[in-house]
Design a protein around this motif. Structure first.
Motif, mmCIF file in Angstrom:
data_model
loop_
_atom_site.group_PDB
_atom_site.id
_atom_site.type_symbol
_atom_site.label_atom_id
_atom_site.label_comp_id
_atom_site.label_asym_id
_atom_site.label_seq_id
_atom_site.Cartn_x
_atom_site.Cartn_y
_atom_site.Cartn_z
ATOM 1 N N THR A 166 -46.942 -76.808 -125.647
ATOM 2 C CA THR A 166 -46.034 -76.612 -126.776
ATOM 3 C C THR A 166 -44.896 -77.620 -126.607
ATOM 4 O O THR A 166 -44.927 -78.467 -125.715
ATOM 5 C CB THR A 166 -45.473 -75.182 -126.803
ATOM 6 N N ASP A 167 -43.869 -77.517 -127.444
ATOM 7 C CA ASP A 167 -42.776 -78.480 -127.310
ATOM 8 C C ASP A 167 -41.889 -78.199 -126.109
ATOM 9 O O ASP A 167 -40.999 -78.997 -125.793
ATOM 10 C CB ASP A 167 -41.935 -78.525 -128.594
ATOM 11 N N ARG A 168 -42.148 -77.057 -125.407
ATOM 12 C CA ARG A 168 -41.317 -76.767 -124.244
ATOM 13 C C ARG A 168 -42.081 -76.361 -122.987
ATOM 14 O O ARG A 168 -41.540 -76.403 -121.885
ATOM 15 C CB ARG A 168 -40.293 -75.675 -124.583
ATOM 16 N N VAL A 169 -43.349 -75.964 -123.133
ATOM 17 C CA VAL A 169 -44.105 -75.439 -121.994
ATOM 18 C C VAL A 169 -45.519 -76.010 -121.988
ATOM 19 O O VAL A 169 -46.104 -76.253 -123.046
ATOM 20 C CB VAL A 169 -44.178 -73.891 -122.055
ATOM 21 N N VAL A 170 -46.054 -76.214 -120.787
ATOM 22 C CA VAL A 170 -47.456 -76.555 -120.637
ATOM 23 C C VAL A 170 -48.104 -75.487 -119.762
ATOM 24 O O VAL A 170 -47.540 -75.070 -118.736
ATOM 25 C CB VAL A 170 -47.654 -77.964 -120.029
ATOM 26 N N ALA A 171 -49.253 -74.992 -120.198
ATOM 27 C CA ALA A 171 -50.026 -74.010 -119.426
ATOM 28 C C ALA A 171 -51.350 -74.650 -119.042
ATOM 29 O O ALA A 171 -52.046 -75.213 -119.896
ATOM 30 C CB ALA A 171 -50.270 -72.746 -120.248
ATOM 31 N N VAL A 172 -51.686 -74.560 -117.756
ATOM 32 C CA VAL A 172 -52.891 -75.214 -117.246
ATOM 33 C C VAL A 172 -53.800 -74.165 -116.623
ATOM 34 O O VAL A 172 -53.384 -73.411 -115.738
ATOM 35 C CB VAL A 172 -52.540 -76.291 -116.200
ATOM 36 N N GLY A 173 -55.033 -74.109 -117.092
ATOM 37 C CA GLY A 173 -56.041 -73.238 -116.498
ATOM 38 C C GLY A 173 -56.808 -74.012 -115.444
ATOM 39 O O GLY A 173 -57.488 -74.998 -115.763
ATOM 40 N N LEU A 174 -56.675 -73.599 -114.195
ATOM 41 C CA LEU A 174 -57.270 -74.317 -113.071
ATOM 42 C C LEU A 174 -58.516 -73.600 -112.561
ATOM 43 O O LEU A 174 -58.510 -72.375 -112.389
ATOM 44 C CB LEU A 174 -56.254 -74.427 -111.932
ATOM 45 N N ARG A 175 -59.581 -74.358 -112.333
ATOM 46 C CA ARG A 175 -60.824 -73.850 -111.733
ATOM 47 C C ARG A 175 -61.308 -72.570 -112.422
ATOM 48 O O ARG A 175 -61.835 -71.659 -111.766
ATOM 49 C CB ARG A 175 -60.634 -73.613 -110.227
ATOM 50 N N LEU A 176 -61.129 -72.493 -113.706
ATOM 51 C CA LEU A 176 -61.562 -71.308 -114.445
ATOM 52 C C LEU A 176 -63.079 -71.175 -114.382
ATOM 53 O O LEU A 176 -63.813 -72.146 -114.582
ATOM 54 C CB LEU A 176 -61.095 -71.390 -115.897
ATOM 55 N N GLY A 177 -63.542 -69.954 -114.138
ATOM 56 C CA GLY A 177 -64.978 -69.726 -114.032
ATOM 57 C C GLY A 177 -65.673 -69.647 -115.374
ATOM 58 O O GLY A 177 -66.897 -69.798 -115.459
ATOM 59 N N LEU A 178 -64.907 -69.417 -116.439
ATOM 60 C CA LEU A 178 -65.476 -69.294 -117.784
ATOM 61 C C LEU A 178 -64.435 -69.741 -118.791
ATOM 62 O O LEU A 178 -63.262 -69.347 -118.709
ATOM 63 C CB LEU A 178 -65.871 -67.834 -118.052
#
Length: 265
Positions: free
Chosen positions: A99-111
């Motif tokens: 977003t314009d203020r936050v980044v969310a990263v999904g790491l090694r997600l199984g699905l």
């Protein structure tokens, strides 16, 4: 594998970062979604069912979509402010939502999969009632019925089966059985009051969700009764704890119990 309480905390963390925010860019690093672009979509919230994460979004065209992810054994979601170093190794990233203020990263997600929100039942509808979800009389009755449907089944195997009840993993298997005084490698029929048993397990998950850690004994020096305490003295009777495996072939998990406080039937 993270259990129901840890998955719920992950969802809450994603909600604090993303709920109500408009995505400015997305990056899906899985083959089936490699060309998908959800920039402009609004993140509504992230719901859970057991160990499943359901991030619901609405596109500018009004289409309601759900990003379905599962942490499996090694996955996690992490967040950071835009401009800060992105969390985790870049090679481990499976999903990036910004977003314009936050980044969310999904790491090694199984699905990782994307589906219409109206079709969520196709990925979680087979699961049992969620111990951290609604717990009406009907939900409780359904969970009890699923648990006792096979009275000769090994109790630990039944509790780890997410189609019976969703949210229990190896920690809450060991701890709920200890508190109830039943052996996890014994049969389901050894549980005298299945409803009370599941109520207690639910209370444990709720407590851990609030505190961020298992603390079933109330003593921070010895926070758990049985989990990973193989050969250590029982905190009640001092008998050395035992360990064994439960679960379907190929999916076995280790569990723990006190042979005195939780005798085999």
């Amino acid at each position: 594998m993270p259990e129901g309480d840890a998955v719920r905390r992950t969802a809450d963390r994603l909600d604090r970062a993303l709920a109500g925010q408009v995505l400015t860019s997305t990056d899906f690093r899985v083959p089936q979604l490699a060309t998908t672009d959800l920039a402009g979509a609004t993140v509504e919230r992230t719901a859970t069912h057991g160990k499943h994460l359901l991030t619901r979004l609405t596109t500018p065209a009004g289409e309601r979509l759900t990003l379905h992810t599962h942490l499996k054994m090694e996955g996690s979601w992490r967040t950071a402010a835009v401009g800060e170093r992105r969390p985790g190794p870049a090679a481990d990233a499976r999903v990036v939502l910004e977003t314009d203020r936050v980044v969310a990263v999904g790491l090694r997600l199984g699905l990782v999969e994307l589906l219409a929100t109206a079709d969520e039942h196709t990925v979680v509808g087979h699961l049992g009632p969620d111990l951290l979800g609604p717990w009406s009389g009907d939900d409780r009755a359904e969970a009890v019925a699923r648990l006792v449907a096979r009275p000769d089944r090994v109790l630990g195997e039944a509790l780890l089966d997410q189609t019976v009840v969703a949210g229990i993993g190896t920690i809450w298997l060991a701890e709920s059985c200890f508190v109830a005084g039943v052996c996890p490698v014994g049969p389901v029929s050894a549980v005298r009051d299945p409803g009370r048993f599941l109520d207690r397990a639910r209370q444990m998950l709720q407590s851990a969700m609030r505190t961020g850690r298992p603390l079933t004994t109330g003593d921070r020096r010895n926070p758990v009764w049985a989990y990973r305490r193989h050969r250590q003295p029982c905190l009640r009777c001092r008998t050395p704890l035992e360990a064994g495996t439960v679960g379907e072939p190929g999916r076995e998990r280790t569990t723990y119990w006190c042979p005195h406080c939780q005798p085999r039937p």
